[in-house]
Design a protein around this motif. Structure first.
Motif: not given
Ligand SMILES: NC(=O)c1ccc[n+]([C@@H]2O[C@H](COP(=O)([O-])OP(=O)(O)OC[C@H]3O[C@@H](n4cnc5c(N)ncnc54)[C@H](OP(=O)(O)O)[C@@H]3O)[C@@H](O)[C@H]2O)c1
Length: 268
Positions: A60-65, A72-80, A85-86
C-alpha cells in the motif's frame, strides 16, 4: 475497510496529493558512499530493487522519495518503474549534488530549473509530484536569498511539479518554510525531537509534512523494547505527520515497518 483506507492514505496538507502513511526512501538504491547508516551495504541489483518496489506497492505504499544527491537512485527508479508511473507519487529534490565522494550545493534559479528538468528525464516522466529544496543546513539563506523556492513555485504553475517544499535542517528554517511551501520534510525521531515546533507550524497552516530519518537512520536504541514500534508511535502520535519516509532495502524490514506504522495509526 473504509476506515482502514482513510487512515492509511492521508492528505499531504492542502496539496491535493494523498500519500500513504509510509513512504519508501531510496538513498540505499543509489548511493553507499559518505552515508551515515550504521552498517556498510552493497547497492541492491535490479532484481532485488524491483522486488522491493513491488512489495512496497503490494503493502500500500505509494510514495517514493529520491534526490539527485542519492547517487543513481533517480535513474534506477526511472528504469524500474517503467509501466507503473500512475501508481506512484514521486518526491525528488533540488540543490544538492553528490559526486566523487562529496556533496556540493547550488540553489540558484537556473540550477533549480535545470535540476527539475534533469529529474524529469531521469525518472522518465512528464511531471514530478513533489520537489523539495535539499538544504545544506543554511535554511534561512536559501529561503531568503537563493530564489530556489520561488523557482519551484513557477515550475508548479507551469505544470512540471504538483507540490513543492523544502527538506529543512533547522527549526527557524522549518517554520519559515511552512509559511511558503506545500510540504516540509523534517527530522523527527526518538533521538531528535528538536523540530517539534516545525510540526506545530505545519499543523497550524495545513502544510504537509514528510518525516525523514524516522528510525534515526538505523541508529536504534537497543535499550528500547521495540524501537521500530516506539518510533512509529512517536511519529504518528503527531497530528501534523502526513507520512514517514523510511529508507530500507530489506524486505523483512519493509514489512515490519508497515505493520508498525499501521498499528501506530490504528489501521492494523
Ligand atoms: N536531507 C534530506 O532531505 C534527507 C536526509 C536524510 C533522509 N532523507 C530521506 O528520508 C529517508 C529516511 O531516512 P534515512 O534512510 O536516513 O533513515 P531511516 O529511515 O530512519 O533509517 C533507515 C535505516 O534503518 C534501517 N531500518 C529500516 N527499517 C528497519 C527495521 N524495521 N529494523 C531495523 N532497521 C531498519 C535501514 O537498514 P535496512 O536497509 O537494513 O533496512 C537503514 O539503515 C531517506 O531514505 C531519504 O529518502 C532525506
Amino acid at each position: 475497510m473504509m476506515e482502514d483506507a482513510i487512515n492509511w492514505l492521508r492528505p499531504l496538507g492542502k496539496s491535493g496529493l494523498e500519500v500513504s502513511a509510509l513512504g519508501l526512501g531510496t538513498v540505499k538504491l543509489g548511493r553507499n558512499q559518505a552515508v551515515k547508516y550504521p552498517q556498510a551495504f552493497e547497492l541492491p541489483d535490479d532484481t532485488s530493487a524491483s522486488a522491493l518496489l513491488e512489495r512496497a506497492r503490494e503493502l500500500g505504499i505509494n510514495l517514493l522519495d529520491t534526490a539527485p544527491a542519492y547517487g543513481d537512485s533517480e535513474q534506477r527508479l526511472g528504469k524500474l518503474l517503467a509501466g507503473q508511473r500512475e501508481h506512484w507519487l514521486l518526491c525528488t529534490k533540488v540543490g544538492e549534488e553528490f559526486g566523487a565522494g562529496s556533496s556540493h550545493f547550488d540553489f540558484s534559479p537556473a540550477h533549480t530549473r535545470a535540476s527539475v528538468q534533469r529529474s524529469l528525464r531521469r525518472l522518465a516522466t512528464d511531471r514530478l509530484d513533489i520537489v523539495l529544496v535539499h538544504s545544506d543546513g543554511n535554511d534561512m539563506d536559501i529561503i531568503g536569498q537563493s530564489g530556489s523556492l520561488e523557482t519551484l513555485a513557477e515550475l508548479k504553475l507551469e505544470g512540471m511539479i504538483r507540490a513543492f517544499g523544502m527538506s529543512t535542517k533547522t527549526v527557524t528554517g522549518g517554520i519559515a518554510a511552512a509559511q511558503l511551501c506545500d510540504v516540509v520534510m523534517l527530522t523527527y525521531n526518538l533521538e531528535t525531537r528538536a523540530e517539534q515546533a516545525v510540526l506545530d507550524a505545519c499543523l497550524q497552516r495545513g502544510v504537509g509534512t514528510l518525516i525523514k530519518k524516522p528510525l534515526a537512520s538505523g541508529h536504534l536504541d537497543p535499550s528500547v523494547e521495540d524501537p521500530v514500534q516506539a518510533s512509529m508511535d512517536l511519529v504518528f502520535g503527531q497530528a501534523a505527520t502526513s507520512a514517514a519516509v523510511i529508507g530500507t532495502i530489506d524486505l523483512a524490514h519493509l514489512e515490519a515497518n508497515v505493520v508498525a506504522a499501521r498499528r501506530a495509526i490504528g489501521a492494523s
